[in-house]
Design an enzyme around this catalytic site. Structure first.
Site, short mmCIF file in Angstrom:
data_model
loop_
_atom_site.label_atom_id
_atom_site.label_comp_id
_atom_site.label_asym_id
_atom_site.label_seq_id
_atom_site.Cartn_x
_atom_site.Cartn_y
_atom_site.Cartn_z
CE1 TYR A 178 -2.09 0.72 1.70
CE2 TYR A 178 -3.02 -1.11 0.47
CZ TYR A 178 -3.17 -0.08 1.39
OH TYR A 178 -4.38 0.13 2.00
CG ASP A 216 1.42 6.50 -3.72
OD1 ASP A 216 0.82 5.44 -3.46
OD2 ASP A 216 1.44 7.48 -2.94
CE LYS A 247 1.59 6.65 4.61
NZ LYS A 247 1.10 5.77 5.69
P1 KE4 Z 1 -4.20 5.74 3.38
O1 KE4 Z 1 -5.46 5.49 2.58
O2 KE4 Z 1 -3.90 4.63 4.35
O3 KE4 Z 1 -4.18 7.12 4.02
O4 KE4 Z 1 -2.97 5.78 2.32
C1 KE4 Z 1 -2.79 4.71 1.45
C2 KE4 Z 1 -1.36 4.72 0.96
C3 KE4 Z 1 -1.10 5.16 -0.33
N1 KE4 Z 1 0.16 5.19 -0.82
C4 KE4 Z 1 1.21 4.79 -0.05
C5 KE4 Z 1 2.59 4.83 -0.64
C6 KE4 Z 1 1.00 4.33 1.28
O5 KE4 Z 1 2.06 3.94 2.02
C7 KE4 Z 1 -0.30 4.29 1.80
C8 KE4 Z 1 -0.61 3.79 3.19
N2 KE4 Z 1 0.49 3.26 3.92
C9 KE4 Z 1 0.16 2.29 4.95
C10 KE4 Z 1 1.48 1.86 5.59
N3 KE4 Z 1 2.14 0.89 4.81
C11 KE4 Z 1 -0.82 2.80 5.95
C12 KE4 Z 1 -0.93 1.99 7.23
C13 KE4 Z 1 -2.20 1.18 7.29
O6 KE4 Z 1 -2.65 0.65 6.25
O7 KE4 Z 1 -2.73 1.07 8.42
#
Ligand code: KE4
Length: 436
Positions: free
Chosen positions: A151, A246, A274
């Site tokens: 993701y 990523d 993060k």
């Molecule tokens: P955000 O747009 O949520 O800040 O980041 C997206 C993203 C991009 N790349 C990786 C590897 C990620 O894990 C994420 C977001 N991770 C999720 C947890 N699996 C965020 C939690 C959520 O969606 O509420």
């Protein structure tokens, strides 16, 4: 496994949930928080300190998702809180350049030798979306390769499921994503270099970039097979496509320099988030000068953001990364030993209770898959008994242990977790596995 009949009272959370459902779709501002994958009603968090979350009813929980990764130093870590307070007194935002952006950028570059220039954004989604636009501009190509189970945020072109074959175009992974956009993305099985070779053979000189979680966290934790990161690097370099690592989740988590440090990987672009923001909204896309200088205002690739480089987020990121840099020799071995005690300790309790688990772990990110395994890709992970994971999640929550609410997420812990938390977690797991 069952929840405790006389589990903790969550009356205030229930009232807050009722209001939230009138205001937000599903009562949440991000879907996974709704507990849809594990059942039960989500507690509403009021505050957090160290390894612990406290809900609106005063119940305490050991936190094993840490705001989905950022809280590696524990909640309300004093240097981070004090840095945010100091920055806030100078006003929360200017929309102009500040010294703090340069300080955090220099610290990130010190951790990631592959980075020559970077740009701050406000989420991981913005970071990966922008990196892909940059890769398409730099190569003049349109197609993107991603991997099932990875993701990268919710940009249209990344909400794509695998087509019928490894070389066939993707299909929309969400309503609202036009087929025309999904068709520009190929979704391949993870840990399968032959599939990547086949995709490039089927689409010569057409693939702009391969974007990958070098350690998957979003299908649950799935480490790369030996040689996989290096194989992706070799194929993309030979084919003239960019490799985008990523590391939004793994950056500063599995090592100070993330998976790139662990595997000696030199991607063309890397995305971070993060931990880089210490719990405040920060995303980063970064890489070689030849690519980054194609961004406006220098080059033709447009990208912008009102709160990019926000002073409070920079202050939180600087305090977090500075602490990790100054204490890396103590922090990462501590995270490793605590996570080993928790992850492998719970797995041992499961084995004693005759419950079949596969535990995938790298450093302080791991997943207990309710399947006999091995789990090497998304198809393996999908064999897991998600209902059993849901029962385990609810049973632990009622015993004061809050796991990420999905079989297909990674768990994290922080430097604030110690022996007391390990022992309490193993005791809760022992009870949960033995409860009828
Ligand atoms: P955000 O747009 O949520 O800040 O980041 C997206 C993203 C991009 N790349 C990786 C590897 C990620 O894990 C994420 C977001 N991770 C999720 C947890 N699996 C965020 C939690 C959520 O969606 O509420």
């Amino acid at each position: 496994m069952s929840s405790q009949a006389n589990g903790p009272s969550r009356k205030k959370s229930a009232l807050l949930q009722a209001r939230a459902e009138r205001l937000f779709p599903g009562g949440v501002n991000s879907p996974v928080r709704a507990f849809g994958a594990v059942g039960g009603a989500p507690p509403f968090v009021e505050r957090a300190v160290g390894a612990y979350l406290y809900d609106a009813d005063g119940n305490r929980y050991i936190d094993y998702f840490g705001s989905w990764g950022p809280m590696i130093l524990g909640h309300a870590f004093p240097p981070v809180v004090e840095a945010i307070e100091r920055a806030a007194r100078n006003s929360p935002s200017f929309g102009a350049s500040t010294a703090a952006e340069g300080e955090l950028a220099e610290r990130i570059v010190a951790c990631y030798p592959c980075i020559e220039k970077l740009r701050f954004v406000s989420s991981g989604t913005e970071a990966t979306m922008s990196a892909i636009r940059l890769a398409r501009a730099a190569t003049g190509r349109k197609l993107i390769v991603k991997f099932e189970g990875c993701y990268h945020g919710h940009a249209d072109g990344l909400l794509v499921k695998a087509g019928s074959g490894v070389a066939t175009f993707g299909i929309p992974g969400s309503a609202g994503v036009p087929e025309e956009i999904a068709h520009l993305t190929l979704a391949l099985p993870y840990n399968d270099l032959a599939a990547v070779e086949a995709a490039f053979a089927a689409h010569p000189a057409a693939i702009a970039a391969v974007i990958v979680e070098p350690i998957v966290g979003n299908a649950g934790c799935i480490p790369p097979a030996d040689g996989y990161p290096a194989g992706l690097r070799a194929i993309t370099r030979r084919e003239g496509a960019l490799l985008i690592a990523d590391e939004v989740m793994t950056g500063f988590r599995v090592a100070l320099g993330g998976a790139c440090e662990l595997f000696g990987l030199e991607p063309d672009l890397v995305t971070l988030g993060k931990i880089a923001g210490g719990g405040l909204p920060v995303g980063v896309f970064a890489g070689k000068r030849e690519f980054m200088d194609q961004l406006a205002p220098l080059g033709p690739v447009y990208q912008a953001g009102t709160l990019s480089g926000n002073p409070l987020a920079m202050a939180a990121g600087i305090a977090t990364i500075a602490y990790l840099q100054d204490h890396a020799a103590e922090v990462y071995p501590r995270l490793e030993s605590t996570a080993h005690a928790v992850a492998e300790g719970v797995a041992a309790e499961a084995a004693r209770a005759g419950v079949s688990l596969t535990t995938n772990r790298i450093g302080s990110m791991w997943t207990w898959f309710f399947t006999s395994g091995p789990v090497r890709n998304y198809a393996d992970a999908a064999q897991s008994d998600a209902a059993a994971f849901g029962r385990f999640h609810r049973a632990l929550l009622d015993r004061g242990v809050w796991l990420p609410p999905s079989q297909f997420e990674a768990a994290f812990l922080s430097t604030a977790h110690g022996l007391a938390e390990v022992e309490a977690t193993l005791a809760a797991a022992r009870e949960a596995f033995r409860a009828p």
